[in-house]
Design a protein around this motif. Structure first.
Motif, PDB file in Angstrom:
ATOM      1  N   ASN A  10      25.905  13.332   3.995  1.00 53.53           N
ATOM      2  CA  ASN A  10      26.405  13.027   2.664  1.00 53.53           C
ATOM      3  C   ASN A  10      25.634  13.834   1.622  1.00 53.53           C
ATOM      4  N   GLN A  11      26.223  14.948   1.215  1.00 49.02           N
ATOM      5  CA  GLN A  11      25.606  15.834   0.251  1.00 49.02           C
ATOM      6  C   GLN A  11      26.548  15.991  -0.935  1.00 49.02           C
ATOM      7  N   PHE A  12      25.999  15.872  -2.138  1.00 48.03           N
ATOM      8  CA  PHE A  12      26.799  15.970  -3.344  1.00 48.03           C
ATOM      9  C   PHE A  12      26.169  16.995  -4.277  1.00 48.03           C
ATOM     10  N   LYS A  13      26.846  18.126  -4.474  1.00 54.06           N
ATOM     11  CA  LYS A  13      26.359  19.140  -5.391  1.00 54.06           C
ATOM     12  C   LYS A  13      26.712  18.715  -6.807  1.00 54.06           C
ATOM     13  N   GLY A  14      25.762  18.895  -7.719  1.00 59.63           N
ATOM     14  CA  GLY A  14      26.032  18.505  -9.095  1.00 59.63           C
ATOM     15  C   GLY A  14      24.980  19.041 -10.049  1.00 59.63           C
ATOM     16  N   THR A  15      25.030  18.537 -11.268  1.00 63.48           N
ATOM     17  CA  THR A  15      24.067  18.935 -12.283  1.00 63.48           C
ATOM     18  C   THR A  15      23.367  17.702 -12.842  1.00 63.48           C
ATOM     19  N   VAL A  16      22.105  17.878 -13.204  1.00 61.52           N
ATOM     20  CA  VAL A  16      21.332  16.778 -13.761  1.00 61.52           C
ATOM     21  C   VAL A  16      21.901  16.434 -15.133  1.00 61.52           C
ATOM     22  N   LYS A  17      22.305  15.182 -15.295  1.00 65.01           N
ATOM     23  CA  LYS A  17      22.897  14.718 -16.546  1.00 65.01           C
ATOM     24  C   LYS A  17      21.867  14.016 -17.427  1.00 65.01           C
ATOM     25  N   GLU A  18      20.957  13.243 -16.796  1.00 72.27           N
ATOM     26  CA  GLU A  18      19.964  12.492 -17.554  1.00 72.27           C
ATOM     27  C   GLU A  18      18.711  12.302 -16.715  1.00 72.27           C
ATOM     28  N   ILE A  19      17.565  12.325 -17.374  1.00 65.06           N
ATOM     29  CA  ILE A  19      16.284  12.049 -16.730  1.00 65.06           C
ATOM     30  C   ILE A  19      15.581  10.978 -17.557  1.00 65.06           C
ATOM     31  N   ILE A  20      15.285   9.863 -16.912  1.00 70.00           N
ATOM     32  CA  ILE A  20      14.503   8.806 -17.555  1.00 70.00           C
ATOM     33  C   ILE A  20      13.138   8.838 -16.881  1.00 70.00           C
ATOM     34  N   GLU A  21      12.178   9.439 -17.577  1.00 71.76           N
ATOM     35  CA  GLU A  21      10.871   9.683 -16.990  1.00 71.76           C
ATOM     36  C   GLU A  21       9.926   8.521 -17.223  1.00 71.76           C
ATOM     37  N   GLY A  22       9.309   8.063 -16.157  1.00 77.07           N
ATOM     38  CA  GLY A  22       8.299   7.014 -16.237  1.00 77.07           C
ATOM     39  C   GLY A  22       6.949   7.573 -15.851  1.00 77.07           C
ATOM     40  N   PRO A  23       5.903   6.762 -15.949  1.00 73.97           N
ATOM     41  CA  PRO A  23       4.569   7.252 -15.632  1.00 73.97           C
ATOM     42  C   PRO A  23       4.378   7.584 -14.140  1.00 73.97           C
ATOM     43  N   VAL A  24       5.101   6.901 -13.267  1.00 78.36           N
ATOM     44  CA  VAL A  24       4.954   7.128 -11.823  1.00 78.36           C
ATOM     45  C   VAL A  24       6.258   7.586 -11.192  1.00 78.36           C
ATOM     46  N   VAL A  25       7.365   6.910 -11.510  1.00 82.91           N
ATOM     47  CA  VAL A  25       8.670   7.282 -10.970  1.00 82.91           C
ATOM     48  C   VAL A  25       9.639   7.569 -12.105  1.00 82.91           C
ATOM     49  N   SER A  26      10.641   8.381 -11.793  1.00 79.40           N
ATOM     50  CA  SER A  26      11.657   8.747 -12.770  1.00 79.40           C
ATOM     51  C   SER A  26      13.040   8.533 -12.167  1.00 79.40           C
ATOM     52  N   GLU A  27      14.007   8.281 -13.043  1.00 78.65           N
ATOM     53  CA  GLU A  27      15.394   8.076 -12.643  1.00 78.65           C
ATOM     54  C   GLU A  27      16.176   9.334 -13.025  1.00 78.65           C
ATOM     55  N   ILE A  28      16.872   9.907 -12.048  1.00 84.10           N
ATOM     56  CA  ILE A  28      17.625  11.132 -12.262  1.00 84.10           C
ATOM     57  C   ILE A  28      19.102  10.839 -12.045  1.00 84.10           C
ATOM     58  N   ASP A  29      19.931  11.073 -13.062  1.00 86.59           N
ATOM     59  CA  ASP A  29      21.380  10.937 -12.932  1.00 86.59           C
ATOM     60  C   ASP A  29      21.971  12.318 -12.689  1.00 86.59           C
ATOM     61  N   VAL A  30      22.741  12.437 -11.593  1.00 86.42           N
ATOM     62  CA  VAL A  30      23.358  13.701 -11.222  1.00 86.42           C
ATOM     63  C   VAL A  30      24.869  13.549 -11.324  1.00 86.42           C
ATOM     64  N   GLN A  31      25.499  14.395 -12.129  1.00 82.50           N
ATOM     65  CA  GLN A  31      26.953  14.386 -12.259  1.00 82.50           C
ATOM     66  C   GLN A  31      27.536  15.209 -11.117  1.00 82.50           C
ATOM     67  N   THR A  32      28.355  14.572 -10.276  1.00 83.71           N
ATOM     68  CA  THR A  32      29.005  15.247  -9.153  1.00 83.71           C
ATOM     69  C   THR A  32      30.515  15.102  -9.317  1.00 83.71           C
ATOM     70  N   PRO A  33      31.297  15.866  -8.559  1.00 80.30           N
ATOM     71  CA  PRO A  33      32.750  15.687  -8.616  1.00 80.30           C
ATOM     72  C   PRO A  33      33.182  14.264  -8.233  1.00 80.30           C
ATOM     73  N   ALA A  34      32.367  13.580  -7.415  1.00 80.24           N
ATOM     74  CA  ALA A  34      32.687  12.221  -6.982  1.00 80.24           C
ATOM     75  C   ALA A  34      32.219  11.161  -7.980  1.00 80.24           C
ATOM     76  N   GLY A  35      31.463  11.559  -8.996  1.00 82.08           N
ATOM     77  CA  GLY A  35      30.917  10.612  -9.965  1.00 82.08           C
ATOM     78  C   GLY A  35      29.423  10.822 -10.110  1.00 82.08           C
ATOM     79  N   ILE A  36      28.763   9.875 -10.750  1.00 78.94           N
ATOM     80  CA  ILE A  36      27.327   9.990 -10.980  1.00 78.94           C
ATOM     81  C   ILE A  36      26.557   9.402  -9.807  1.00 78.94           C
ATOM     82  N   VAL A  37      25.587  10.165  -9.314  1.00 82.94           N
ATOM     83  CA  VAL A  37      24.663   9.714  -8.276  1.00 82.94           C
ATOM     84  C   VAL A  37      23.305   9.586  -8.942  1.00 82.94           C
TER      85      VAL A  37
END
Length: 71
Positions: A10-37
């Protein structure tokens, strides 16, 4: 860096839409043709990969469990 082979179906090519950066972990939203991962990765990895809005990426999804609920 070139990926020659990987054992993830299961591989989804896309572009980074949003980055919510935290001190230890960050949340990355990737826009793909199938939706946001959304991926949660270490903030250190965000910096090492030089991720930013608009970066082209591949989201690899490998799970041992998938849960569903009936609506």
């Amino acid at each position: 860096m070139t990926i020659k082979a990987i054992n993830v179906r299961n591989q989804f090519k896309g572009t980074v839409k949003e980055i919510i950066e935290g001190p230890v972990v960050s949340e990355i939203d990737v826009q793909t043709p199938a939706g946001i991962v959304t991926s949660v990765i270490t903030t250190r990895s965000v910096h090492e990969l030089e991720l930013q809005i608009g970066s082209e990426v591949i989201a690899f999804v490998k799970s041992t469990e998938v849960s569903i609920a009936k609506l």
